[in-house]
Design a protein around this motif. Structure first.
Motif, PDB file in Angstrom:
ATOM      1  N   SER A  80       9.308  10.886   3.280  1.00  0.00           N
ATOM      2  CA  SER A  80       8.326   9.950   2.732  1.00  0.00           C
ATOM      3  C   SER A  80       7.739   9.073   3.833  1.00  0.00           C
ATOM      4  CB  SER A  80       8.983   9.093   1.654  1.00  0.00           C
ATOM      5  OG  SER A  80       8.085   8.160   1.132  1.00  0.00           O
ATOM      6  N   LEU A  81       8.601   8.624   4.739  1.00  0.00           N
ATOM      7  CA  LEU A  81       8.151   7.808   5.864  1.00  0.00           C
ATOM      8  C   LEU A  81       7.206   8.596   6.775  1.00  0.00           C
ATOM      9  CD1 LEU A  81       8.581   5.005   7.173  1.00  0.00           C
ATOM     10  CD2 LEU A  81      10.397   6.046   8.514  1.00  0.00           C
ATOM     11  N   LEU A  82       7.515   9.858   6.992  1.00  0.00           N
ATOM     12  CA  LEU A  82       6.654  10.716   7.805  1.00  0.00           C
ATOM     13  C   LEU A  82       5.289  10.897   7.151  1.00  0.00           C
ATOM     14  CD1 LEU A  82       6.377  12.601  10.264  1.00  0.00           C
ATOM     15  CD2 LEU A  82       7.238  14.432   8.808  1.00  0.00           C
ATOM     16  N   LYS A  83       5.289  11.059   5.835  1.00  0.00           N
ATOM     17  CA  LYS A  83       4.023  11.202   5.105  1.00  0.00           C
ATOM     18  C   LYS A  83       3.183   9.935   5.244  1.00  0.00           C
ATOM     19  CE  LYS A  83       2.432  11.624   0.374  1.00  0.00           C
ATOM     20  NZ  LYS A  83       2.871  11.622  -1.008  1.00  0.00           N
ATOM     21  N   HIS A  84       3.823   8.773   5.124  1.00  0.00           N
ATOM     22  CA  HIS A  84       3.093   7.507   5.268  1.00  0.00           C
ATOM     23  C   HIS A  84       2.586   7.323   6.696  1.00  0.00           C
ATOM     24  CE1 HIS A  84       3.903   6.412   1.241  1.00  0.00           C
ATOM     25  NE2 HIS A  84       5.195   6.165   1.405  1.00  0.00           N
ATOM     26  N   GLN A 128       0.816  -1.204   0.000  1.00  0.00           N
ATOM     27  CA  GLN A 128       0.000   0.000   0.000  1.00  0.00           C
ATOM     28  C   GLN A 128       0.852   1.256   0.000  1.00  0.00           C
ATOM     29  OE1 GLN A 128      -2.923   0.168   3.056  1.00  0.00           O
ATOM     30  NE2 GLN A 128      -3.783  -1.818   2.566  1.00  0.00           N
ATOM     31  N   ARG A 129       2.015   1.178   0.606  1.00  0.00           N
ATOM     32  CA  ARG A 129       2.882   2.352   0.716  1.00  0.00           C
ATOM     33  C   ARG A 129       4.305   1.944   0.372  1.00  0.00           C
ATOM     34  NH1 ARG A 129      -0.584   1.952   4.874  1.00  0.00           N
ATOM     35  NH2 ARG A 129      -1.955   3.710   5.259  1.00  0.00           N
ATOM     36  N   ARG A 165     -12.352   3.176   0.697  1.00  0.00           N
ATOM     37  CA  ARG A 165     -10.960   2.748   0.559  1.00  0.00           C
ATOM     38  C   ARG A 165     -10.055   3.549   1.484  1.00  0.00           C
ATOM     39  NH1 ARG A 165     -11.499   3.201  -5.800  1.00  0.00           N
ATOM     40  NH2 ARG A 165     -12.494   1.220  -6.186  1.00  0.00           N
ATOM     41  N   PRO A 166      -8.968   2.926   1.959  1.00  0.00           N
ATOM     42  CA  PRO A 166      -7.985   3.693   2.732  1.00  0.00           C
ATOM     43  C   PRO A 166      -7.324   4.750   1.857  1.00  0.00           C
ATOM     44  CG  PRO A 166      -7.628   1.334   3.004  1.00  0.00           C
ATOM     45  CD  PRO A 166      -8.655   1.499   1.943  1.00  0.00           C
ATOM     46  N   ILE A 167      -6.764   5.766   2.493  1.00  0.00           N
ATOM     47  CA  ILE A 167      -6.155   6.875   1.764  1.00  0.00           C
ATOM     48  C   ILE A 167      -5.006   6.384   0.892  1.00  0.00           C
ATOM     49  CG2 ILE A 167      -4.905   9.050   2.031  1.00  0.00           C
ATOM     50  CD1 ILE A 167      -6.513   9.453   4.636  1.00  0.00           C
ATOM     51  N   SER A 168      -4.212   5.451   1.405  1.00  0.00           N
ATOM     52  CA  SER A 168      -3.069   4.954   0.631  1.00  0.00           C
ATOM     53  C   SER A 168      -3.522   4.234  -0.641  1.00  0.00           C
ATOM     54  CB  SER A 168      -2.218   4.023   1.483  1.00  0.00           C
ATOM     55  OG  SER A 168      -2.988   2.927   1.913  1.00  0.00           O
ATOM     56  N   THR A 172      -0.566   9.368   7.042  1.00  0.00           N
ATOM     57  CA  THR A 172      -1.746   8.736   6.439  1.00  0.00           C
ATOM     58  C   THR A 172      -2.197   7.520   7.239  1.00  0.00           C
ATOM     59  OG1 THR A 172      -0.387   7.409   4.933  1.00  0.00           O
ATOM     60  CG2 THR A 172      -1.196   9.523   4.102  1.00  0.00           C
ATOM     61  N   MET A 173      -1.231   6.782   7.811  1.00  0.00           N
ATOM     62  CA  MET A 173      -1.616   5.624   8.632  1.00  0.00           C
ATOM     63  C   MET A 173      -2.391   6.053   9.874  1.00  0.00           C
ATOM     64  SD  MET A 173       1.824   3.291   8.356  1.00  0.00           S
ATOM     65  CE  MET A 173       1.303   2.110   9.577  1.00  0.00           C
ATOM     66  N   PHE A 174      -1.929   7.119  10.516  1.00  0.00           N
ATOM     67  CA  PHE A 174      -2.633   7.581  11.714  1.00  0.00           C
ATOM     68  C   PHE A 174      -3.975   8.212  11.378  1.00  0.00           C
ATOM     69  CE2 PHE A 174       1.583   7.304  13.799  1.00  0.00           C
ATOM     70  CZ  PHE A 174       1.198   6.475  14.846  1.00  0.00           C
ATOM     71  N   SER A 175      -4.082   8.858  10.215  1.00  0.00           N
ATOM     72  CA  SER A 175      -5.394   9.395   9.839  1.00  0.00           C
ATOM     73  C   SER A 175      -6.358   8.257   9.511  1.00  0.00           C
ATOM     74  CB  SER A 175      -5.270  10.369   8.677  1.00  0.00           C
ATOM     75  OG  SER A 175      -4.790   9.721   7.529  1.00  0.00           O
ATOM     76  N   ASP A 176      -5.858   7.183   8.858  1.00  0.00           N
ATOM     77  CA  ASP A 176      -6.699   5.999   8.636  1.00  0.00           C
ATOM     78  C   ASP A 176      -7.123   5.371   9.961  1.00  0.00           C
ATOM     79  OD1 ASP A 176      -6.672   6.136   5.894  1.00  0.00           O
ATOM     80  OD2 ASP A 176      -5.064   4.652   5.641  1.00  0.00           O
ATOM     81  N   LEU A 177      -6.187   5.300  10.891  1.00  0.00           N
ATOM     82  CA  LEU A 177      -6.487   4.745  12.214  1.00  0.00           C
ATOM     83  C   LEU A 177      -7.543   5.588  12.933  1.00  0.00           C
ATOM     84  CD1 LEU A 177      -5.748   2.584  14.338  1.00  0.00           C
ATOM     85  CD2 LEU A 177      -4.018   4.167  15.171  1.00  0.00           C
ATOM     86  N   GLU A 178      -7.442   6.897  12.802  1.00  0.00           N
ATOM     87  CA  GLU A 178      -8.425   7.788  13.422  1.00  0.00           C
ATOM     88  C   GLU A 178      -9.811   7.575  12.826  1.00  0.00           C
ATOM     89  OE1 GLU A 178      -9.181  12.569  14.142  1.00  0.00           O
ATOM     90  OE2 GLU A 178      -7.600  11.907  12.794  1.00  0.00           O
ATOM     91  N   LEU A 179      -9.878   7.440  11.494  1.00  0.00           N
ATOM     92  CA  LEU A 179     -11.171   7.194  10.851  1.00  0.00           C
ATOM     93  C   LEU A 179     -11.763   5.861  11.298  1.00  0.00           C
ATOM     94  CD1 LEU A 179     -10.461   8.368   7.191  1.00  0.00           C
ATOM     95  CD2 LEU A 179     -11.950   9.464   8.863  1.00  0.00           C
TER      96      LEU A 179
END
Length: 181
Positions: free
Chosen positions: A43-47, A5-6, A121-124, A50-57
C-alpha cells in the motif's frame, strides 16, 4: 485537522482472532502480522507511486509555465533593445493637457477561470472521490438510501433537473477511520 489524502492499509497489523484449530498460535499470529506488514508495504509503495506521478505532473506544468515566461522575457528584451529614447517624443505640458488625453495606457489582465475542475485534482483525491461515490447510508427498517443536499439558487431555472451530483456532497469511506482518532 489535516486533510488525509492517502491511508496505508491494513491499519492494524495483529488484531485478528486466532482460529481454534491452530496448533501453534504464536506462529499463526506471526504469520498474520508478517502478511499484514507486507500488505502495508504494498500500500505504501502504491501511494509513493501516485505521489511521484503527481510530482511529475506538477514539474511538467512548472516547466511549461517557465518556458512561457522565458519566451515573454525574450520578447520584452528585444523590445527594450529596439527602444530609442532620443527618437521618442516626450509631451511637455501640465495636468490640464494630460487630462485632455483620450488614449491612456491600459493593461488588460486575463482572469483565470475554472481553476478547481475534476481534471485538476491530484490522483489521490480523485481516488477518494471514486470511493465516496459508492457510499450509501443504512437506515433502520429501510433499504440503502443515499442522502444528497443540493442548493438551488434563485437565479437558476426552476425546471432544471439535477442528474449528476458532485461527490463532494457524499461522505467518504475514510470517514469512519478518521473519526476514530
Amino acid at each position: 485537522m489535516p486533510f488525509v489524502q492517502r491511508q496505508v492499509y491494513p491499519v492494524h497489523l495483529a488484531g485478528r482472532e486466532i482460529p481454534e484449530n491452530v496448533e501453534n498460535p504464536l506462529e499463526c499470529v506471526s504469520n498474520q502480522t508478517l502478511c499484514d506488514a507486507m500488505r502495508q508495504l504494498a500500500s505504501l509503495l502504491k501511494h509513493a507511486d501516485t505521489m511521484f506521478s503527481d510530482l511529475e505532473l506538477n514539474c511538467g506544468k512548472i516547466s511549461t509555465r517557465t518556458q512561457k515566461l522565458k519566451d515573454r522575457l525574450t520578447i520584452l528584451d528585444e523590445n527594450v533593445e529596439k527602444y530609442n529614447p532620443k527618437k521618442e517624443k516626450i509631451p511637455a505640458g501640465d495636468l490640464v493637457e494630460f487630462s485632455r488625453l483620450k488614449n491612456h495606457y491600459k493593461r488588460e489582465y486575463v482572469e483565470t477561470k475554472n481553476l478547481f475542475q475534476p481534471n485538476s485534482r491530484p490522483i489521490s483525491v480523485h481516488i477518494m472521490y471514486q470511493h465516496a461515490r459508492n457510499t450509501t447510508t443504512q437506515v433502520e427498517g429501510r433499504e440503502e438510501v443515499s442522502y444528497v443536499c443540493v442548493p438551488i439558487f434563485s437565479s437558476s431555472s426552476s425546471k432544471q433537473k439535477f442528474k449528476n451530483f458532485e461527490v463532494e456532497t457524499q461522505q467518504s469511506d475514510l470517514y469512519a477511520e478518521i473519526s476514530k482518532f
